[in-house]
Design an enzyme around this catalytic site. Structure first.
Site, PDB file in Angstrom:
ATOM      1  N   LYS A   3      13.403  28.443  58.744  1.00  0.00           N
ATOM      2  CA  LYS A   3      14.279  27.362  59.216  1.00  0.00           C
ATOM      3  C   LYS A   3      15.080  27.880  60.389  1.00  0.00           C
ATOM      4  CE  LYS A   3      15.510  23.132  58.003  1.00  0.00           C
ATOM      5  NZ  LYS A   3      14.753  22.133  57.229  1.00  0.00           N
TER       6      LYS A   3
ATOM      7  N   ASP B  79      14.727  18.452  62.076  1.00  0.00           N
ATOM      8  CA  ASP B  79      15.595  18.311  60.900  1.00  0.00           C
ATOM      9  C   ASP B  79      16.796  17.514  61.415  1.00  0.00           C
ATOM     10  OD1 ASP B  79      15.897  19.481  57.968  1.00  0.00           O
ATOM     11  OD2 ASP B  79      17.877  19.655  58.844  1.00  0.00           O
TER      12      ASP B  79
HETATM   13  P1  NDP Z   1      18.897  12.777  60.974  1.00  0.00           P
HETATM   14  O1  NDP Z   1      19.631  13.595  61.941  1.00  0.00           O
HETATM   15  O2  NDP Z   1      17.814  11.875  61.431  1.00  0.00           O
HETATM   16  O3  NDP Z   1      19.902  11.912  60.093  1.00  0.00           O
HETATM   17  C1  NDP Z   1      20.949  12.485  59.353  1.00  0.00           C
HETATM   18  C2  NDP Z   1      21.713  11.365  58.690  1.00  0.00           C
HETATM   19  O4  NDP Z   1      22.621  11.907  57.729  1.00  0.00           O
HETATM   20  C3  NDP Z   1      22.550  10.578  59.683  1.00  0.00           C
HETATM   21  O5  NDP Z   1      22.612   9.246  59.261  1.00  0.00           O
HETATM   22  C4  NDP Z   1      23.902  11.273  59.560  1.00  0.00           C
HETATM   23  O6  NDP Z   1      24.995  10.479  59.962  1.00  0.00           O
HETATM   24  C5  NDP Z   1      23.949  11.482  58.068  1.00  0.00           C
HETATM   25  N1  NDP Z   1      25.008  12.426  57.678  1.00  0.00           N
HETATM   26  C6  NDP Z   1      26.069  12.126  56.928  1.00  0.00           C
HETATM   27  N2  NDP Z   1      26.860  13.162  56.757  1.00  0.00           N
HETATM   28  C7  NDP Z   1      26.304  14.171  57.405  1.00  0.00           C
HETATM   29  C8  NDP Z   1      26.688  15.516  57.577  1.00  0.00           C
HETATM   30  N3  NDP Z   1      27.802  16.032  57.062  1.00  0.00           N
HETATM   31  N4  NDP Z   1      25.860  16.310  58.262  1.00  0.00           N
HETATM   32  C9  NDP Z   1      24.754  15.804  58.808  1.00  0.00           C
HETATM   33  N5  NDP Z   1      24.330  14.525  58.682  1.00  0.00           N
HETATM   34  C10 NDP Z   1      25.108  13.714  57.980  1.00  0.00           C
HETATM   35  O7  NDP Z   1      18.304  13.828  59.898  1.00  0.00           O
HETATM   36  P2  NDP Z   1      17.078  13.652  58.886  1.00  0.00           P
HETATM   37  O8  NDP Z   1      17.000  12.276  58.387  1.00  0.00           O
HETATM   38  O9  NDP Z   1      15.902  14.287  59.502  1.00  0.00           O
HETATM   39  O10 NDP Z   1      17.538  14.634  57.700  1.00  0.00           O
HETATM   40  C11 NDP Z   1      18.315  14.179  56.610  1.00  0.00           C
HETATM   41  C12 NDP Z   1      18.165  15.166  55.457  1.00  0.00           C
HETATM   42  O11 NDP Z   1      16.789  15.271  55.060  1.00  0.00           O
HETATM   43  C13 NDP Z   1      18.597  16.603  55.752  1.00  0.00           C
HETATM   44  O12 NDP Z   1      19.133  17.173  54.575  1.00  0.00           O
HETATM   45  C14 NDP Z   1      17.294  17.313  56.094  1.00  0.00           C
HETATM   46  O13 NDP Z   1      17.373  18.703  55.876  1.00  0.00           O
HETATM   47  C15 NDP Z   1      16.359  16.631  55.102  1.00  0.00           C
HETATM   48  N6  NDP Z   1      14.931  16.666  55.408  1.00  0.00           N
HETATM   49  C16 NDP Z   1      14.469  16.242  56.629  1.00  0.00           C
HETATM   50  C17 NDP Z   1      13.117  16.248  56.883  1.00  0.00           C
HETATM   51  C18 NDP Z   1      12.548  15.732  58.159  1.00  0.00           C
HETATM   52  O14 NDP Z   1      11.318  15.766  58.304  1.00  0.00           O
HETATM   53  N7  NDP Z   1      13.324  15.262  59.100  1.00  0.00           N
HETATM   54  C19 NDP Z   1      12.152  16.752  55.882  1.00  0.00           C
HETATM   55  C20 NDP Z   1      12.746  17.104  54.625  1.00  0.00           C
HETATM   56  C21 NDP Z   1      14.087  17.067  54.426  1.00  0.00           C
HETATM   57  P3  NDP Z   1      25.695  10.694  61.403  1.00  0.00           P
HETATM   58  O15 NDP Z   1      24.760  10.074  62.385  1.00  0.00           O
HETATM   59  O16 NDP Z   1      26.991  10.016  61.263  1.00  0.00           O
HETATM   60  O17 NDP Z   1      25.828  12.183  61.590  1.00  0.00           O
HETATM   61  O1  2IT Z   2      13.313  20.271  55.463  1.00  0.00           O
HETATM   62  C1  2IT Z   2      12.151  20.079  55.871  1.00  0.00           C
HETATM   63  O2  2IT Z   2      11.171  20.182  55.132  1.00  0.00           O
HETATM   64  C2  2IT Z   2      11.978  19.686  57.277  1.00  0.00           C
HETATM   65  N1  2IT Z   2      12.959  19.546  57.988  1.00  0.00           N
HETATM   66  C3  2IT Z   2      10.604  19.490  57.836  1.00  0.00           C
HETATM   67  C4  2IT Z   2      10.006  20.800  58.246  1.00  0.00           C
HETATM   68  C5  2IT Z   2       8.700  20.728  58.988  1.00  0.00           C
HETATM   69  O3  2IT Z   2       8.260  21.815  59.395  1.00  0.00           O
HETATM   70  O4  2IT Z   2       8.118  19.661  59.176  1.00  0.00           O
END
Ligand code: NDP
Ligand code: 2IT
Length: 458
Positions: free
Chosen positions: A135, A175
């Site tokens: 990561k 992420d």
């Molecule tokens: P984005 O940046 O697309 O969205 C994050 C969302 O979470 C936003 O709506 C954000 O709001 C909100 N949020 C609320 N509080 C917090 C905070 N304290 N810190 C950060 N964000 C906050 O991210 P993703 O949707 O990609 O990721 C969301 C979660 O899913 C994370 O935990 C990530 O590690 C996990 N994940 C992501 C994957 C991926 O492929 N993208 C795969 C697997 C897991 P605001 O805009 O107000 O900050």
């Molecule tokens: O938390 C996760 O699994 C991710 N942010 C996606 C990682 C990836 O390599 O697609």
């Protein structure tokens, strides 16, 4: 059943937990993530205690193979020099090239990078695809930055990161704060420096230059495929359930899309400022326009939908957790749900929690849910659809070919069904019942141990 810290029987495990706290005393999130895993796999440790001790299996498993930390200088639109800190944690490469996302958020620290990389090792193991765990990211805050500033930051970040990645070495993706726009700028800079079109060095790319269909949707869709399987195994259906989803980013939006497709009613979504409630069901095209197109705030939803409400967060708890629902999908960030929030949710009759985010529930909240018979789809398993589809993107890049939307979606669905089966059967084998948290940790762990043992003490 799940072991509490007080009840640990293995002396070896007790010593490891002691060492973990001493060596990483300033890294609360990392300690939390490791403890959750090690405590829940105690039955496996007890079975192999002498062997694991002799080979220092746990000591090696909780120490990253490599941590890279670097300066990221860039010039903002006013001509001022800014400096951020960049990271890449290459945690465990025994199953394949390091694989995992990049997070750009001001809260990023080494502890957060290490917890995410540690969890990624287990998650990637559960996908059954050939990927190790890593990561990275930066404490850079993308909010309010211009497109040029984002580009300049990404280029500077890649100037250093390129020394450490490659399609057979380490393959980053998105992420929090890193989506298709950032991956595009990162890929462009990598290509320019290397003078080589190494498509498989990053995943989550745009469809025009080597991206995979379904990668954008994969984490959210995968979460709902897992949820459907978990509910089915407990004779419950997704259809007609009410759902709330914290977050409104990539994972949240596509979890909502699939939940609606499965006949559930999503009544609330949020961002870090507050949540919107729409009793008629969220109109996702409006959320997509606000979030994906305009990068706006979720509050704007109430300007479009008469009758929808907005609740601002207060300092105690994200407002969304006051809303009653059958299924709760935390898809924002770590430690969103603590013990007192868990108590409110149980009191409100929640049936199941689907962890779209990584470690969205504290360990105490997880224990409380399990004790109160709430089904938990653990993040390591339930949100693995994103990284699994990244591995499918790498596969297509190596073949110099691409699959249709339906082909990738079907593969994703089968991967998620298989992940659920692994969690279920490991939980069953060790008498953990419906504790799929323990099931996921045990199933992920066993495969990594086998590969580490086969490769010797390295
Ligand atoms: P984005 O940046 O697309 O969205 C994050 C969302 O979470 C936003 O709506 C954000 O709001 C909100 N949020 C609320 N509080 C917090 C905070 N304290 N810190 C950060 N964000 C906050 O991210 P993703 O949707 O990609 O990721 C969301 C979660 O899913 C994370 O935990 C990530 O590690 C996990 N994940 C992501 C994957 C991926 O492929 N993208 C795969 C697997 C897991 P605001 O805009 O107000 O900050
Ligand atoms: O938390 C996760 O699994 C991710 N942010 C996606 C990682 C990836 O390599 O697609």
């Amino acid at each position: 059943m799940i072991t509490c810290e007080k009840q640990i029987k293995s002396e070896y495990l007790k010593n490891i937990l002691d060492m973990l706290e001493k060596k990483n005393s300033h890294e609360a999130e990392f300690i939390q993530a490791v403890k959750e895993v090690l405590i829940s796999i105690e039955p496996v440790i007890l079975k192999h205690e002498e062997e694991y001790k002799k080979l220092a299996v746990l000591e090696r498993m909780i120490e990253p193979e490599r941590i890279i930390s670097f300066r990221v200088p860039w010039v903002d639109d006013n001509g001022n020099v800014q400096v951020n800190r960049g990271y890449r944690v290459q945690f465990n490469g025994s199953l394949g090239p390091y694989k995992g996302g990049l997070r750009f958020h001001p809260s990023v620290t080494q502890s957060i990078m290490k917890f995410l990389a540690f969890e990624q090792v287990f998650k990637n193991s559960l996908t059954c695809l050939p990927i190790g765990g890593g990561k990275g990211g930066s404490d850079f805050d993308p909010k309010g930055k211009s497109d040029f500033e984002i580009m300049k930051f990404c280029q500077s970040f890649m100037n250093e990161l390129q020394k450490h990645i490659g399609h057979d070495i380490d393959v980053p993706a998105g992420d929090i704060g890193v989506g298709a726009r950032e991956i595009g700028y990162l890929f462009g800079q990598y290509r320019k420096i290397k003078n080589s079109y190494e498509a498989g060095v990053l995943t989550g790319k745009g469809l025009e230059y080597g991206g995979s269909l379904v990668r954008k949707e994969a984490t959210g869709y995968g979460l709902m495929y897992f949820m459907r399987e978990m509910l089915k195994a407990n004779n419950i259906t997704v259809a007609d359930k009410t759902v709330t989803i914290s977050g409104s980013g990539n994972v949240a939006i596509y979890a909502c899309e699939k939940a609606q497709e499965m006949g559930a009613k999503v009544v609330a979504m949020s961002d870090s400022s507050g949540c919107i409630y729409d009793a008629e069901g969220i109109k996702l095209d409006i959320i997509k326009e606000i979030k994906e197109e305009r990068r706006g705030r979720i509050k704007e939803y109430i300007n479009y939908v008469a009758g929808a409400k907005y609740f601002e967060n207060n300092s105690n708890m994200p407002a969304i957790y006051n809303i009653k629902a059958d299924v709760i999908l935390p898809c924002a960030t770590q430690n969103d749900i603590n013990l007192s929030t868990a108590k409110i949710l149980v009191n409100n009759g929640v049936i199941a929690i689907g962890e779209g985010a990584n470690m969205p529930c504290t360990n105490e909240a997880v224990e409380y849910f399990i004790a109160n018979k709430v089904l938990i789809a653990p993040g390591k398993a339930a949100n693995a659809g994103g990284v699994a589809t990244s591995a499918l993107e790498m596969c297509q890049n190596s073949m110099r070919y691409f699959w249709s939307f339906n082909e990738v979606d079907k593969k994703l669905e089968n991967i998620m069904i298989n992940i659920f089966k692994q969690c279920e059967s490991a939980a069953d084998e060790y008498g953990c019942g419906c504790n799929y948290v323990a099931g996921a940790n045990i199933a992920g762990f066993r495969k990594i141990v086998k590969a580490m043992k086969a490769q010797g003490i390295i």
